[in-house]
Design an enzyme around this catalytic site. Sequence first.
Site, short mmCIF file in Angstrom:
data_model
loop_
_atom_site.label_atom_id
_atom_site.label_comp_id
_atom_site.label_asym_id
_atom_site.label_seq_id
_atom_site.Cartn_x
_atom_site.Cartn_y
_atom_site.Cartn_z
CD GLU A 1 40.34 42.35 34.80
OE1 GLU A 1 41.56 42.60 34.77
OE2 GLU A 1 39.50 43.09 35.35
CG ASP A 2 43.90 40.72 37.13
OD1 ASP A 2 42.70 41.04 36.92
OD2 ASP A 2 44.58 41.27 38.01
CG ASP B 1 36.38 39.21 43.42
OD1 ASP B 1 35.62 38.30 43.74
OD2 ASP B 1 36.94 39.94 44.26
NE ARG C 1 51.02 45.03 40.57
CZ ARG C 1 49.69 45.08 40.51
NH1 ARG C 1 49.01 44.11 39.95
NH2 ARG C 1 49.03 46.09 41.04
CG PHE D 1 43.10 38.16 48.11
CD1 PHE D 1 42.23 39.11 47.60
CD2 PHE D 1 44.47 38.40 48.01
CE1 PHE D 1 42.70 40.28 47.02
CE2 PHE D 1 44.95 39.58 47.43
CZ PHE D 1 44.06 40.51 46.94
P1 IMP Z 1 36.10 42.88 40.44
O1 IMP Z 1 35.87 44.27 39.95
O2 IMP Z 1 35.54 42.66 41.83
O3 IMP Z 1 35.68 41.78 39.47
O4 IMP Z 1 37.63 42.72 40.70
C1 IMP Z 1 38.50 42.70 39.67
C2 IMP Z 1 39.84 43.28 40.02
O5 IMP Z 1 40.13 43.18 41.42
C3 IMP Z 1 40.88 42.46 39.33
O6 IMP Z 1 41.23 43.04 38.10
C4 IMP Z 1 42.03 42.44 40.32
O7 IMP Z 1 42.89 43.53 40.08
C5 IMP Z 1 41.39 42.61 41.67
N1 IMP Z 1 41.20 41.31 42.36
C6 IMP Z 1 40.07 40.60 42.53
N2 IMP Z 1 40.27 39.46 43.18
C7 IMP Z 1 41.60 39.42 43.44
C8 IMP Z 1 42.45 38.46 44.10
O8 IMP Z 1 42.04 37.38 44.55
N3 IMP Z 1 43.77 38.80 44.16
C9 IMP Z 1 44.28 39.95 43.64
N4 IMP Z 1 43.53 40.86 43.03
C10 IMP Z 1 42.20 40.60 42.93
MG MG Z 2 44.91 44.65 41.88
#
Ligand code: IMP
Ligand code: MG
Length: 177
Positions: A102-103, A106, A168, A155
């Site tokens: 995963e990238d 959050d 990206r 962010f």
């Molecule tokens: P979560 O479901 O809230 O944990 O968010 C995860 C997904 O949201 C990641 O796989 C990203 O694609 C996107 N995301 C969350 N934070 C960021 C950020 O700071 N920049 C860009 N994409 C984000």
């Molecule tokens: Mg995204």
Amino acid sequence: MSETEFPPSNTLPVLIDADRIRKRVEELGRKISEDYKNQPLVLLVVLKGSFLFCADLARQLSIPCRIEFIRASSYKDAKVSSGQLQLSELPDLRHANVLVVEDILDSGLTLQKILEHLRSENLASLEVCTLLSKQIPRDIQIEPKYIGFEIPNRFVVGYGLDYAERYREVPDIRCLD
Ligand code: IMP
Ligand code: MG
């Protein structure tokens, strides 16, 4: 959407530069190679944000692996999670040692949903490798076995991460807020 929302990438402050990313990905690759020695490994890449991370990570492995993809999208064009998540169909992963790549972690919603799906499959093992983890209090408890960097609650874009499909391709991880 107006172009003023998208400042040029070189005006955004760098949080983690490309050289630090490269070194950390090398370390992760070494560790994962040791941990999965003699175990057939499947990297399950969460698109789109992890595409560069996985491409680099896979090339740092000294063990063979299979690479599969899953598409998860929750953010649309916003900087905060919409809470609604769409997942693509899973490949056949029965009896596999799956490492979800995963990238960024959050809120944890994306990984929670993916892990839920995977737990109903008959896997040999299931772990998570995330490049970034935001240091925020979370209701959802997710403990990735591998974390590239803990970062503040900003962010970020670059190295695969986007804002509205922009940035990206940027080599460093930069702050957009
Ligand atoms: P979560 O479901 O809230 O944990 O968010 C995860 C997904 O949201 C990641 O796989 C990203 O694609 C996107 N995301 C969350 N934070 C960021 C950020 O700071 N920049 C860009 N994409 C984000
Ligand atoms: Mg995204």
